[in-house]
Design an enzyme around this catalytic site. Structure first.
Site, mmCIF file in Angstrom:
data_model
loop_
_atom_site.group_PDB
_atom_site.id
_atom_site.type_symbol
_atom_site.label_atom_id
_atom_site.label_comp_id
_atom_site.label_asym_id
_atom_site.label_seq_id
_atom_site.Cartn_x
_atom_site.Cartn_y
_atom_site.Cartn_z
ATOM 1 N N ASP A 103 -6.940 -5.526 2.380
ATOM 2 C CA ASP A 103 -7.679 -6.475 1.545
ATOM 3 C C ASP A 103 -7.504 -7.908 2.025
ATOM 4 O O ASP A 103 -8.430 -8.713 1.933
ATOM 5 C CB ASP A 103 -7.284 -6.311 0.080
ATOM 6 N N HIS A 139 0.873 -1.166 0.000
ATOM 7 C CA HIS A 139 0.000 0.000 0.000
ATOM 8 C C HIS A 139 0.912 1.218 0.000
ATOM 9 O O HIS A 139 1.821 1.300 0.831
ATOM 10 C CB HIS A 139 -0.904 0.008 1.233
#
Length: 194
Positions: free
Chosen positions: A123, A75
């Site tokens: 996620d 990320h």
């Protein structure tokens, strides 16, 4: 995360005078993309490809050999690890400590980390949550959206955007935001400088 893609989409829709339902639809459409809230569905596919802890490293390796990205890892805002993951993972483990899907997901995470790849992100946490709750496939984006809906609808962003003009007039668009009474300063952003 001050202005993620789905929030931006909601604000653009609001600035055109669209009603609340249309603004939320715009936000949900942006959120469904695999680079935003829809990524957990791709983590589910990777989990399915692995099938078992013993095949996790093989599934990850096959993806990498094909030149595919590993969904649920890395990320840009959290290069040292996504702080949203640990509480989701811990809760999933507490709910279903013997879950085969969670053991397989852990093996996938271990395989990715063993290859020196980026840290797992939210996620993976959403996929773990869905596995622990025994939800049907594809529910990760719904959980992600539920967490954002109140902010889109009630957090003040749409009210501010309705007073703005964020319509794209040309490739040289300038986004203007008038001063508003809620303490948000006037902002001008030239997208060519971004």
């Amino acid at each position: 995360h001050e202005l993620n893609a789905s929030t931006f989409a909601a604000r653009v829709a609001a600035s055109t005078g669209a009603d609340l339902h249309a603004c939320l639809s715009a936000a949900l459409a942006a959120l469904s993309g695999p680079r935003h809230g829809g990524a957990s569905e791709h983590v589910e596919r990777l989990l399915h490809e692995a099938g078992s802890p013993a095949r996790a490293a093989i599934a990850v390796g096959e993806r990498l050999r094909r030149g595919e990205l590993l969904p649920g890892f890395g990320h840009p805002l959290y290069p040292q690890g996504d702080p949203r993951l640990p509480p989701l993972w811990a809760r999933a483990q507490a709910l279903k400590p013997r879950s085969a899907r969670l053991r397989t997901l852990q093996a996938v995470v271990d395989a990715v980390q063993g290859m020196g790849r980026p840290q797992a992100n939210i996620d993976v946490g959403l996929t773990a949550t869905c596995a622990a709750l025994e939800l049907p496939p594809g529910m990760g984006p719904a959980i992600f959206a539920i967490g954002r809906l109140a902010g889109w609808a009630l957090g003040g962003g749409l009210e501010v955007a309705m007073a703005c003009d964020l319509r794209l007039a040309s490739s040289d668009a300038v986004f203007g935001m008038p001063e508003v009474k809620v303490g948000i300063p006037s902002v001008m952003l030239d997208i060519n400088d971004a």
